[in-house]
Enzyme design. Structure first.
Site, PDB file in Angstrom:
ATOM      1  N   LYS A   1       9.499  -0.791  14.135  1.00 46.77           N
ATOM      2  CA  LYS A   1      10.111  -0.472  12.837  1.00 46.77           C
ATOM      3  C   LYS A   1      11.225   0.557  13.014  1.00 46.77           C
ATOM      4  O   LYS A   1      12.302   0.439  12.439  1.00 46.77           O
ATOM      5  CB  LYS A   1       9.071   0.139  11.891  1.00 46.77           C
ATOM      6  CG  LYS A   1       8.014  -0.807  11.400  1.00 46.77           C
ATOM      7  CD  LYS A   1       7.115  -0.062  10.406  1.00 46.77           C
ATOM      8  CE  LYS A   1       5.880  -0.852  10.055  1.00 46.77           C
ATOM      9  NZ  LYS A   1       4.940  -0.093   9.242  1.00 46.77           N
TER      10      LYS A   1
ATOM     11  N   GLU B   1      10.551  -4.607   4.487  1.00 50.31           N
ATOM     12  CA  GLU B   1      10.633  -6.032   4.135  1.00 50.31           C
ATOM     13  C   GLU B   1      10.324  -6.216   2.642  1.00 50.31           C
ATOM     14  O   GLU B   1      11.020  -6.939   1.924  1.00 50.31           O
ATOM     15  CB  GLU B   1       9.620  -6.849   4.954  1.00 50.31           C
ATOM     16  CG  GLU B   1       9.938  -6.969   6.430  1.00 50.31           C
ATOM     17  CD  GLU B   1       9.381  -5.831   7.266  1.00 50.31           C
ATOM     18  OE1 GLU B   1       9.047  -4.751   6.697  1.00 50.31           O
ATOM     19  OE2 GLU B   1       9.287  -6.004   8.489  1.00 50.31           O
TER      20      GLU B   1
ATOM     21  N   GLY C   1      -4.831  -1.722   4.967  1.00 47.18           N
ATOM     22  CA  GLY C   1      -4.054  -2.861   4.476  1.00 47.18           C
ATOM     23  C   GLY C   1      -4.744  -4.182   4.767  1.00 47.18           C
ATOM     24  O   GLY C   1      -4.831  -5.068   3.911  1.00 47.18           O
ATOM     25  N   ARG C   2      -5.255  -4.330   5.972  1.00 51.21           N
ATOM     26  CA  ARG C   2      -5.874  -5.615   6.355  1.00 51.21           C
ATOM     27  C   ARG C   2      -7.274  -5.780   5.785  1.00 51.21           C
ATOM     28  O   ARG C   2      -7.928  -6.783   6.040  1.00 51.21           O
ATOM     29  CB  ARG C   2      -5.869  -5.743   7.882  1.00 51.21           C
ATOM     30  CG  ARG C   2      -6.493  -4.572   8.630  1.00 51.21           C
ATOM     31  CD  ARG C   2      -6.129  -4.634  10.117  1.00 51.21           C
ATOM     32  NE  ARG C   2      -6.574  -3.473  10.872  1.00 51.21           N
ATOM     33  CZ  ARG C   2      -5.888  -2.353  11.027  1.00 51.21           C
ATOM     34  NH1 ARG C   2      -4.719  -2.206  10.429  1.00 51.21           N
ATOM     35  NH2 ARG C   2      -6.351  -1.363  11.757  1.00 51.21           N
TER      36      ARG C   2
ATOM     37  N   GLU D   1      -4.897  -6.467  14.749  1.00 50.48           N
ATOM     38  CA  GLU D   1      -4.351  -5.159  14.385  1.00 50.48           C
ATOM     39  C   GLU D   1      -5.446  -4.095  14.469  1.00 50.48           C
ATOM     40  O   GLU D   1      -5.188  -2.929  14.744  1.00 50.48           O
ATOM     41  CB  GLU D   1      -3.723  -5.197  12.977  1.00 50.48           C
ATOM     42  CG  GLU D   1      -2.724  -4.077  12.764  1.00 50.48           C
ATOM     43  CD  GLU D   1      -1.925  -4.203  11.470  1.00 50.48           C
ATOM     44  OE1 GLU D   1      -2.549  -4.138  10.385  1.00 50.48           O
ATOM     45  OE2 GLU D   1      -0.693  -4.351  11.526  1.00 50.48           O
TER      46      GLU D   1
ATOM     47  N   LYS E   1       0.835  -1.203   0.000  1.00 48.47           N
ATOM     48  CA  LYS E   1       0.000   0.000   0.000  1.00 48.47           C
ATOM     49  C   LYS E   1       0.870   1.253   0.000  1.00 48.47           C
ATOM     50  O   LYS E   1       0.696   2.149  -0.797  1.00 48.47           O
ATOM     51  CB  LYS E   1      -0.925  -0.033   1.225  1.00 48.47           C
ATOM     52  CG  LYS E   1      -1.795   1.191   1.373  1.00 48.47           C
ATOM     53  CD  LYS E   1      -2.741   1.078   2.552  1.00 48.47           C
ATOM     54  CE  LYS E   1      -3.399   2.422   2.800  1.00 48.47           C
ATOM     55  NZ  LYS E   1      -4.301   2.425   3.957  1.00 48.47           N
TER      56      LYS E   1
ATOM     57  N   HIS F   1      -6.028 -33.111  17.956  1.00 46.60           N
ATOM     58  CA  HIS F   1      -4.978 -34.015  18.436  1.00 46.60           C
ATOM     59  C   HIS F   1      -3.809 -33.236  19.031  1.00 46.60           C
ATOM     60  O   HIS F   1      -2.720 -33.787  19.188  1.00 46.60           O
ATOM     61  CB  HIS F   1      -4.512 -34.912  17.290  1.00 46.60           C
ATOM     62  CG  HIS F   1      -5.617 -35.802  16.819  1.00 46.60           C
ATOM     63  ND1 HIS F   1      -5.880 -37.021  17.381  1.00 46.60           N
ATOM     64  CD2 HIS F   1      -6.586 -35.602  15.895  1.00 46.60           C
ATOM     65  CE1 HIS F   1      -6.937 -37.562  16.802  1.00 46.60           C
ATOM     66  NE2 HIS F   1      -7.391 -36.713  15.890  1.00 46.60           N
TER      67      HIS F   1
HETATM   68  O1  LIG Z   1       1.073  -2.735   2.208  1.00 46.60           O
HETATM   69  P1  LIG Z   1       2.177  -2.123   2.986  1.00 46.60           P
HETATM   70  O2  LIG Z   1       2.134  -0.620   2.963  1.00 46.60           O
HETATM   71  O3  LIG Z   1       3.507  -2.658   2.533  1.00 46.60           O
HETATM   72  O4  LIG Z   1       1.992  -2.540   4.496  1.00 46.60           O
HETATM   73  C1  LIG Z   1       2.102  -3.844   4.921  1.00 46.60           C
HETATM   74  C2  LIG Z   1       1.680  -3.995   6.373  1.00 46.60           C
HETATM   75  O5  LIG Z   1       2.643  -3.406   7.215  1.00 46.60           O
HETATM   76  C3  LIG Z   1       2.309  -2.424   8.168  1.00 46.60           C
HETATM   77  O6  LIG Z   1       3.326  -2.321   9.098  1.00 46.60           O
HETATM   78  C4  LIG Z   1       0.969  -2.587   8.839  1.00 46.60           C
HETATM   79  O7  LIG Z   1       1.072  -3.005  10.175  1.00 46.60           O
HETATM   80  C5  LIG Z   1       0.016  -3.480   8.109  1.00 46.60           C
HETATM   81  O8  LIG Z   1      -1.288  -3.012   8.355  1.00 46.60           O
HETATM   82  C6  LIG Z   1       0.275  -3.512   6.634  1.00 46.60           C
HETATM   83  O9  LIG Z   1      -0.668  -4.358   6.006  1.00 46.60           O
END
Ligand SMILES: O=P(O)(O)OC[C@H]1O[C@H](O)[C@H](O)[C@@H](O)[C@@H]1O
Length: 550
Positions: free
Chosen positions: A513, A216, A272-273, A358, A210, A389
């Protein structure tokens, strides 16, 4: 905002629930069922293709009425309507919350700042469909002219969990002759294992982010580009045929070297979620095809409409949200298990962890004041029979209250060979047996009647009274998946509304972060680190020494 600014636990409706809880005491589900022969059919709801049984919950008609009163007092319906209208209910980020617009029909009108966003949503969906069709038809070729056979989605959090979960869920609808991989972890092993057996000439990377700033994802995308160019023996000019981006941030996409002609856009009003039904779903759309993707969106939309219009007594997300609040506040439940009886839902709970935890893992209210009531639970679980199990022992006989959702399907997936499809009844027999055992348990008298030695009776007794929701559908289709996800999205919404928290920000992920950025140069070059606390400084020194760097 609660009525007249009153804090949640100061509301008379809250006090009424507390009193009711005391009166309920340790009333057993056995008694509740004995008192009402209709309970097993009466406490059910049908929403689209979902059949919901909530009879095995520690509630009576009065409980449900009091919970609905709480929803009224906390203004859940008003906030819901504000969300659907595109108001900026994500107050800490000043944003609208409009994932529902992503699945609105073409003719719908949803305005953000006076602009109807639905035409843009469908324009992107149409572009995605055009692209997906070209890849599926072998018409999108790589730098050397070979058709694309491998699709690697690089993203994390909401840019990974949704498409990865839905790809698994709908695997039987996917093109089996194409390879799909999902890379999220900055651990280089993730990308390594994803691409080691792939031919770069046939590989497409979908960089999903987003913000397009997530370290990462940018790190993995950069390494993927290096792997591609090295493998092809080509220069930057090869990138255009092998990289597309899914993002809200065109400038950053361009900085990375991806042509914005190869970018599929979404908007800041999509969390994002909540984003896998946006451009973030491109890998899924390639896998299942645009028609199936649209069926999934229709499934989402069906439950959106249900949530928006169904009366409180028959409103499934409202009901599920309120049940969770009931257990958190008045039974001290700390967690919530989601137990799908479908191998294809193996990533469903992991997806819900981000959606729920989140969203509602907050400890200050919308006004920034500390809450003194429970907010979001720990969400956990794996496909059901495997759990039976492993950890079900604790649910059956442990000391914790763990409300659980059981999700199952009447039909096995269509392409299962007949011999394996025959196993489905056994799977579902377990599904039904577990909620029965959890609810009704086994009394000491029943155990004794089996001739069990007296000293073993306590060990073989099941207290029962463990609350569960059963969600049953005909089959795990794209539409049903959309319905299920929307059900949980809106359940999470209801809970956040009652708890008076902002379910749409995620400030809690920021600190780690920032600190990681500071620690990295200490690890790699030994630079800085004076500000580290003694524990972390010691660990960093040990790491450097183990890597032969001190
Ligand atoms: O889609 P992006 O901007 O790469 O974000 C990826 C993810 O990382 C962030 O740290 C948030 O905690 C998430 O809500 C998000 O989905």
């Amino acid at each position: 905002m609660t009525n007249a600014g009153t804090r949640l636990n100061q509301l008379p409706e809250w006090a009424a629930l507390g009193k009711h809880r005391e009166q309920l005491g340790d009333t057993h589900l056995r008694e509740l069922f004995a008192a009402d022969p209709e309970r097993g059919t009466g406490y059910t709801l049908r929403v689209g293709d979902l059949y919901l049984d909530y009879s095995k919950h520690l509630v009576t008609d009065e409980t449900l009425a009091l919970l609905r009163d709480l929803a009224t007092a906390t203004g859940v319906a008003g906030l819901r309507d504000a969300m659907f209208r595109g108001e900026k209910i994500n107050t800490t980020e000043g944003r609208a919350v409009l994932h529902t617009a992503l699945r609105a029909p073409r003719e719908a009108v949803v305005e953000v700042d006076g602009v109807n966003v639905v035409p843009e949503v469908h324009a992107v969906l149409d572009r995605m469909a055009g692209f997906a069709d070209r890849v599926r038809a072998g018409e999108w070729t790589g730098h050397t002219g070979k058709p694309i056979k491998n699709i690697v989605n690089i993203g994390i959090g909401g840019s990974d969990l949704g498409p990865a979960m839905a790809f698994e869920a709908l695997r039987s609808y996917t093109r089996r002759d194409l390879v799909f991989r999902f890379v999220s972890n900055v651990d280089g092993a993730d990308l390594h294992e994803a691409v080691r057996d792939l031919d770069p000439a046939e590989t497409l990377f979908i960089v999903a982010s987003k913000t397009f700033t997530t370290i990462e994802t940018i790190t993995n995308a950069t390494s993927a580009r290096d792997w591609l160019l090295a493998g092809l023996g080509a220069g930057q000019e090869a990138v255009a045929k092998h990289f597309v981006a899914l993002s809200t941030n065109a400038a950053k996409v361009e900085d990375f070297g991806i042509d914005t002609a190869n970018m599929f856009e979404f908007w800041d009003w999509v969390g994002g979620r909540y984003s896998y039904d946006s451009a973030i779903g491109l890998s899924l759309m390639i896998a299942i095809g645009p028609d199936r993707f649209r069926e999934m969106l229709d499934g989402f939309h069906l439950v959106d409409e249900h949530f928006r219009t169904a009366p409180p007594e028959a409103n499934a997300p409202l009901l599920l949200g309120l049940l969770g609040i009931w257990y958190g506040a008045f039974f001290d439940a700390q967690s919530h298990a989601v137990l799908p009886y479908s191998h294809y839902l193996s990533k469903f709970t992991a997806y819900l962890q981000q959606l729920d935890m989140e969203s509602n893992g907050k400890s200050v209210d919308r006004d920034g004041k500390p809450v003194d009531w429970q907010t979001g639970p720990v969400v956990w679980g794996t496909p059901g029979t495997n759990g039976q199990h492993a950890y079900y022992q604790l649910i059956h006989q442990g000391t914790k209250v763990i409300p659980a959702d059981f999700i199952g399907f009447a039909e096995p997936v269509a392409d299962l060979p007949a011999g394996l499809a025959a196993q489905h009844d056994l799977l579902m027999a377990n599904f039904f047996a577990q909620t029965q055992a959890l609810a009704f348990g086994k009394t000491p008298e029943e155990v004794r009647a089996e001739g069990v030695a007296e000293e073993l009776v306590p060990h073989k007794t099941f207290q029962g009274n463990h609350p569960t929701t059963t969600i049953l559908a005909d089959a795990l289709t794209p539409s049903v998946l959309g319905q299920l996800i929307a059900l949980y999205e809106h359940k999470v919404f209801v809970q956040g509304a009652v708890w008076n928290i902002d379910s749409f920000d995620q400030w809690g992920v920021e600190l780690g972060k920032v600190l990681a950025k500071r620690i990295e140069p200490v690890l790699t070059r030994g630079e800085g680190g004076a500000e580290l606390d003694p524990s972390t400084a010691g660990l960093v020194a040990a790491y450097r020494s183990l890597r032969g760097r001190s």
